[in-house]
Scaffold this motif. Sequence first.
Motif, PDB file in Angstrom:
ATOM      1  N   ALA A   1       0.841  -1.197   0.000  1.00 33.15           N
ATOM      2  CA  ALA A   1       0.000   0.000   0.000  1.00 33.15           C
ATOM      3  C   ALA A   1       0.876   1.247   0.000  1.00 33.15           C
ATOM      4  O   ALA A   1       1.856   1.328   0.746  1.00 33.15           O
ATOM      5  N   VAL A   2       0.514   2.197  -0.852  1.00 28.63           N
ATOM      6  CA  VAL A   2       1.165   3.518  -0.872  1.00 28.63           C
ATOM      7  C   VAL A   2       0.033   4.530  -0.721  1.00 28.63           C
ATOM      8  O   VAL A   2      -0.500   5.038  -1.719  1.00 28.63           O
ATOM      9  N   PRO A   3      -0.374   4.814   0.513  1.00 33.16           N
ATOM     10  CA  PRO A   3      -1.582   5.622   0.728  1.00 33.16           C
ATOM     11  C   PRO A   3      -1.343   7.117   0.530  1.00 33.16           C
ATOM     12  O   PRO A   3      -1.365   7.910   1.476  1.00 33.16           O
TER      13      PRO A   3
ATOM     14  N   SER B   1     -16.687   6.272  -0.355  1.00 28.25           N
ATOM     15  CA  SER B   1     -17.510   5.996  -1.535  1.00 28.25           C
ATOM     16  C   SER B   1     -18.009   4.557  -1.590  1.00 28.25           C
ATOM     17  O   SER B   1     -18.978   4.256  -2.282  1.00 28.25           O
ATOM     18  N   GLY B   2     -17.326   3.665  -0.902  1.00 24.27           N
ATOM     19  CA  GLY B   2     -17.660   2.249  -0.987  1.00 24.27           C
ATOM     20  C   GLY B   2     -17.052   1.551  -2.178  1.00 24.27           C
ATOM     21  O   GLY B   2     -17.289   0.350  -2.395  1.00 24.27           O
TER      22      GLY B   2
ATOM     23  N   LEU C   1      -7.117   5.960   3.369  1.00 24.53           N
ATOM     24  CA  LEU C   1      -7.482   5.467   2.045  1.00 24.53           C
ATOM     25  C   LEU C   1      -8.033   4.049   2.158  1.00 24.53           C
ATOM     26  O   LEU C   1      -7.376   3.154   2.678  1.00 24.53           O
ATOM     27  N   GLU C   2      -9.266   3.878   1.685  1.00 22.85           N
ATOM     28  CA  GLU C   2      -9.898   2.557   1.762  1.00 22.85           C
ATOM     29  C   GLU C   2      -9.368   1.682   0.635  1.00 22.85           C
ATOM     30  O   GLU C   2      -9.437   2.047  -0.535  1.00 22.85           O
ATOM     31  N   LEU C   3      -8.852   0.508   0.992  1.00 22.31           N
ATOM     32  CA  LEU C   3      -8.194  -0.379   0.050  1.00 22.31           C
ATOM     33  C   LEU C   3      -9.028  -1.635  -0.175  1.00 22.31           C
ATOM     34  O   LEU C   3      -9.658  -2.143   0.752  1.00 22.31           O
ATOM     35  N   PRO C   4      -9.004  -2.166  -1.399  1.00 26.47           N
ATOM     36  CA  PRO C   4      -9.793  -3.364  -1.681  1.00 26.47           C
ATOM     37  C   PRO C   4      -9.150  -4.656  -1.192  1.00 26.47           C
ATOM     38  O   PRO C   4      -9.788  -5.704  -1.207  1.00 26.47           O
ATOM     39  N   LEU C   5      -7.875  -4.592  -0.776  1.00 27.74           N
ATOM     40  CA  LEU C   5      -7.179  -5.743  -0.222  1.00 27.74           C
ATOM     41  C   LEU C   5      -6.353  -5.288   0.982  1.00 27.74           C
ATOM     42  O   LEU C   5      -5.805  -4.175   0.969  1.00 27.74           O
TER      43      LEU C   5
ATOM     44  N   ALA D   1     -13.383  -5.292  -4.400  1.00 24.68           N
ATOM     45  CA  ALA D   1     -12.723  -6.340  -3.633  1.00 24.68           C
ATOM     46  C   ALA D   1     -12.606  -7.628  -4.439  1.00 24.68           C
ATOM     47  O   ALA D   1     -11.598  -8.341  -4.371  1.00 24.68           O
ATOM     48  N   GLY D   2     -13.643  -7.944  -5.236  1.00 26.47           N
ATOM     49  CA  GLY D   2     -13.607  -9.158  -6.037  1.00 26.47           C
ATOM     50  C   GLY D   2     -12.524  -9.121  -7.091  1.00 26.47           C
ATOM     51  O   GLY D   2     -11.746 -10.087  -7.245  1.00 26.47           O
TER      52      GLY D   2
END
Length: 248
Positions: free
Chosen positions: A5-7, A231-232, A17-21, A238-239
């Motif tokens: 991650a590089v937020p 934002s969601g 920062l919301e991350l998917p993984l 995520a998939g």
Amino acid sequence: MTVIAVPFHLDEHLPDLELPLPPGRSIAPALPPGATWERMATLYEEVAEAVAADVTAGRVPLVISGDCTTSLGVVAGLQRAGLRPALVWFDAHGDVQTPETSTSGYLGGMPVRQLVGGADRTVAHRLGLADVPEQDVLLVDARDLDPPEEVFLAGSAIRRARVDDIAGIAVGGPVYLHIDVDVIDPRDLPGLLFPTPDGPRLPAVAAAVGHVLAGCEVAAIGLACTWKPGSGADRVLAGLAGELSAAI
């Protein structure tokens, strides 16, 4: 695969920062005062070191950040590990602006031009980044181009493709696969910073990415999470992010 991650968005730290993984490692140094590109060069030096270490150890890094300029550090890291990667670049935009052509001055619209040897050279010089030959770049989608970008690409050896046509295009050598999530039609992905209508839907993008993963020697992946907080979009993606992680 290693998830890094590089937020950051450019030189702005985004600790939330919301991350998917979930990342295995986060790169978030305190940046020195100075001009924006100089600060980003400090950040991307750490990215380059992390990527080079992973690749040398036989791992494929998945670098998740808040914009596309992180790619400068990723490609520099691949080069330090002895690779000369081609680029497969999914994006709604061309990212081939320069300080002279950009009406907004947005630095996130310049990394492809920087990677092939143009625009601001601060980061490239600091990282020892070698130019990627234009013919080794495949720009996927890029449906929102400013007139100077159209002119540049018309005279460039950079190849272009639609998302739906990616399965029939060959890309040789090790590949840096870059995905700016705004390539996805905003109907399928909420809260994008730069939503661009009339794009490919999420299933089509996922299928095209799958073709690249199956048909190319992918050495590193960049995922630019260009969305607004809360934002969601991280949950929506995520998939796809899980498929990227599982495929390598």
